[in-house]
Design an enzyme around this catalytic site. Structure first.
Site: not given
Ligand code: G3P
Ligand code: MG
Length: 248
Positions: A10, A52
């Site tokens: 991830h 992000h």
């Protein structure tokens, strides 16, 4: 249905490296991961970068927004120091540079299209166009050498579909809603990506029976990984690449 790897690092290297950086990709690789998920957003000048959060403050210090900052200035920002001093100076990478690195090292990519608010369609279109150009040499049937797009933004994924229909798509839903199948059909998506916390064995079966892959985020214990794989979940991403090996 799901031709891709089962365990995916991830944001590059999970908790072991600063998310969405080249250092993270190197870290994942060093831990035996040849499959990675990362987030892609547009700079002010419309260049895809790995990021992000739309606002600075967490992984990049200071105030301001990614969408208000030129790519050249983003590349000068420190995206590593927040995690540990030894990562200081690790820049915000360009998406194209990360694709080159991953392709060079045989790393499969789940490219999460992460639009800043208000630029969903533009982000989907631009990321898809650039991806198509970066993978122009790969056959459309060569799943393991093409990335898989995913996004929580339906409109970003629709724009990606129009711009680059041959790059496969997965739709991200935090909780699976009743209209999941209609969404996947409209997107011509091949998988549903969802939060393992809300998924059930029954729902997993329903999605799989519908002919779609099931991918879960973000699974951080081996016990939970074993459980959801038993349900029939195809793949998951993890922050704990130290606890869950790539060949789990
Ligand atoms: O793509 C799976 C996962 O990364 C989605 O959530 O917030 O970690 O990007 P987030
Ligand atoms: Mg993500």
């Amino acid at each position: 249905m799901w031709p891709y790897p089962k365990v995916i690092a991830h944001r590059g290297g999970g908790i072991l490296a600063p998310e969405n950086t080249l250092a993270a990709m190197r870290c994942g690789l060093e831990h035996g991961f040849a499959a990675v998920e990362f987030d892609v957003m547009l700079s002010k000048d419309g260049i895809p970068v790995l990021m992000h959060d739309p606002e600075f403050g967490r992984t990049v210090s200071g105030h301001g927004a990614v969408a208000d900052t030129l790519a050249a200035d983003l590349q000068k920002k420190d995206a590593g120091k927040w995690l540990a001093e030894r990562f200081a100076g690790e820049p915000v990478p360009l998406y194209a540079d990360i694709v080159h690195f991953c392709r060079q090292h045989g790393i499969w990519m789940n490219v999460e299209i992460k639009p800043a608010p208000g630029v969903e369609e533009e982000t989907g279109r631009v990321v898809a166009e650039q991806t198509q150009a970066l993978f122009a040499d790969v056959a459309v049937t060569d799943d393991l050498h093409l990335p898989l797009f995913s996004s929580f933004s339906f409109s970003a994924l629709m724009a990606a579909k129009h711009a680059a229909p041959t790059i496969p798509r997965g739709f991200l839903m935090d909780k699976v809603t009743r209209d999941w199948k209609a969404c996947l059909q409209e997107l011509a998506a091949r998988a549903l990506h969802t939060n393992h916390k809300y998924l059930t064995p029954e729902m997993t079966k329903e999605i799989k029976d519908g002919g779609y892959g099931v991918f879960c985020y973000t699974v951080n214990t081996p016990e939970r990984a074993t459980e959801i794989l038993h349900w029939g979940v195809d793949a998951f991403c993890t922050d704990r690449i130290d606890l869950i090996p790539a060949d789990f």
